[in-house]
Design an enzyme around this catalytic site. Structure first.
Site, PDB file in Angstrom:
ATOM      1  CB  CYS A 150     -69.574  -1.782  19.430  1.00 49.44           C
ATOM      2  SG  CYS A 150     -68.380  -2.739  18.473  1.00 49.44           S
ATOM      3  CD  GLN A 151     -63.990   1.040  23.037  1.00 43.62           C
ATOM      4  OE1 GLN A 151     -64.970   1.620  23.483  1.00 43.62           O
ATOM      5  NE2 GLN A 151     -62.778   1.594  23.042  1.00 43.62           N
ATOM      6  CB  THR A 152     -63.165  -2.872  18.393  1.00 44.05           C
ATOM      7  OG1 THR A 152     -63.934  -4.063  18.685  1.00 44.05           O
ATOM      8  CG2 THR A 152     -62.428  -2.418  19.642  1.00 44.05           C
ATOM      9  CG  HIS A 153     -67.429  -2.493  12.862  1.00 40.53           C
ATOM     10  ND1 HIS A 153     -68.778  -2.686  13.076  1.00 40.53           N
ATOM     11  CD2 HIS A 153     -67.232  -2.721  11.534  1.00 40.53           C
ATOM     12  CE1 HIS A 153     -69.364  -3.002  11.936  1.00 40.53           C
ATOM     13  NE2 HIS A 153     -68.450  -3.031  10.984  1.00 40.53           N
ATOM     14  CG  HIS A 154     -66.377  -7.993  18.431  1.00 41.68           C
ATOM     15  ND1 HIS A 154     -66.135  -8.217  19.771  1.00 41.68           N
ATOM     16  CD2 HIS A 154     -67.024  -9.097  17.991  1.00 41.68           C
ATOM     17  CE1 HIS A 154     -66.614  -9.394  20.117  1.00 41.68           C
ATOM     18  NE2 HIS A 154     -67.168  -9.948  19.062  1.00 41.68           N
ATOM     19  NE  ARG A 155     -68.939  -4.297  22.477  1.00 42.36           N
ATOM     20  CZ  ARG A 155     -68.849  -3.438  23.494  1.00 42.36           C
ATOM     21  NH1 ARG A 155     -69.621  -3.581  24.553  1.00 42.36           N
ATOM     22  NH2 ARG A 155     -68.008  -2.429  23.447  1.00 42.36           N
ATOM     23  CB  SER A 156     -71.368  -2.479  15.732  1.00 41.63           C
ATOM     24  OG  SER A 156     -70.006  -2.326  15.407  1.00 41.63           O
TER      25      SER A 156
END
Length: 281
Positions: free
Chosen positions: A229-235
């Site tokens: 994602c943007q920061t591998h949080h949502r992903s």
């Protein structure tokens, strides 16, 4: 100790809260943890799971920082970890990815997290749990980690799938959160929020339907799938879902768009593709 499935419901955890080999880790906001959490849960602030260094703030912390973190929460090799958060699984999934990175694979995700727990009428507490630090040696397993150098030359390979879990606006390049907007060439967009049933205590949507959706957009289990994602949080949630669905070859690109979109040597596409997230099976 019982054999825990990867995906558990609140009622299952409520029946086993006092098993001695359980370690319950809460990745909710500090305010929510202070207000109410699952009895016995130890708090991990989401920021502790990321390095915080710009531009790729979502990269994993250094091994010595991970060692301190997991020692603080009392992790030992014999513990079965129950993971949850207060947002539907993003931070919980990021924690599960991190556990994979350090080689600890005895864990379960509490479906729906804090909201499902409270909605089910289960007991909560508001006193912080501070277990005695454990002695644990962290060894990094690079298998779940995707780096640019690992896959930039594989773009377009039919056996590689890239799951972009950001919003469609970010994917198309209309909302820009880096020096450049757009998406990795060939990446397929499925917003992480589309995995969560907001009308059902933030639990995951029907797993069979989600699998059909992934198959339809080209993210099938026979491929190696890299999610970001943007920061591998949502992903974190897309990674977790693929674990639950039994995908054998999945990786989290922890640099995510914070890294890719802030470099000048990475290819970028704009707009939608024929397999964009607004297509339904």
């Amino acid at each position: 100790m019982k054999d825990w499935p990867l995906l558990i419901e609140a009622s299952q955890l409520a029946d086993s809260l006092h098993e001695p080999k359980l370690l319950i880790l809460d990745t909710s906001s500090a305010d929510n943890y202070a207000k109410h959490h699952v009895p016995g849960a130890v708090h991990i602030a989401p920021a502790e799971l990321q390095c915080g260094i710009k531009p790729a703030v979502g990269k994993m912390p250094a091994p010595d920082q991970l060692q301190l973190l997991f020692s603080r929460v009392g992790l030992t090799a014999d513990k079965h970890v129950i993971v949850y958060d207060d947002e539907g699984g993003g931070w919980a999934g990021r924690l599960i990815w991190t556990l994979d990175v350090i080689g600890h694979r005895n864990y379960s995700y509490l479906n729906g997290g804090l909201q499902a727990w409270l909605s089910g009428g289960h007991p909560s507490e508001d006193v912080a749990n501070l277990p005695p630090p454990s002695e644990i040696d962290i060894t990094i397993d690079s298998t779940p980690i995707a780096e640019i150098e690992d896959f930039i030359n594989l773009l377009g390979n039919s056996q590689l799938g890239i799951w972009d879990a950001r919003s469609p606006e970010e994917y198309r390049g209309e909302k820009v959160l880096a020096q450049r907007g757009g998406h990795i060439p060939g990446a397929v967009n499925l917003d992480w929020l589309e995995l969560i049933d907001n009308g059902n205590d933030m639990r995951l949507k029907n797993l069979s339907a989600l699998q059909a959706r992934l198959d339809h957009i080209g993210l099938s289990a026979d491929k190696t799938i890299i999610t970001h994602c943007q920061t591998h949080h949502r992903s974190g949630l897309s990674y977790l879902l693929m674990k639950i669905l039994g995908y054998p070859h999945i990786k989290g690109y922890h640099g995510s768009w914070g890294e890719w979109g802030n470099r000048e040597d990475t290819p970028i596409e704009l707009g939608s593709t024929p397999r964009a997230s607004d297509q339904q099976p």
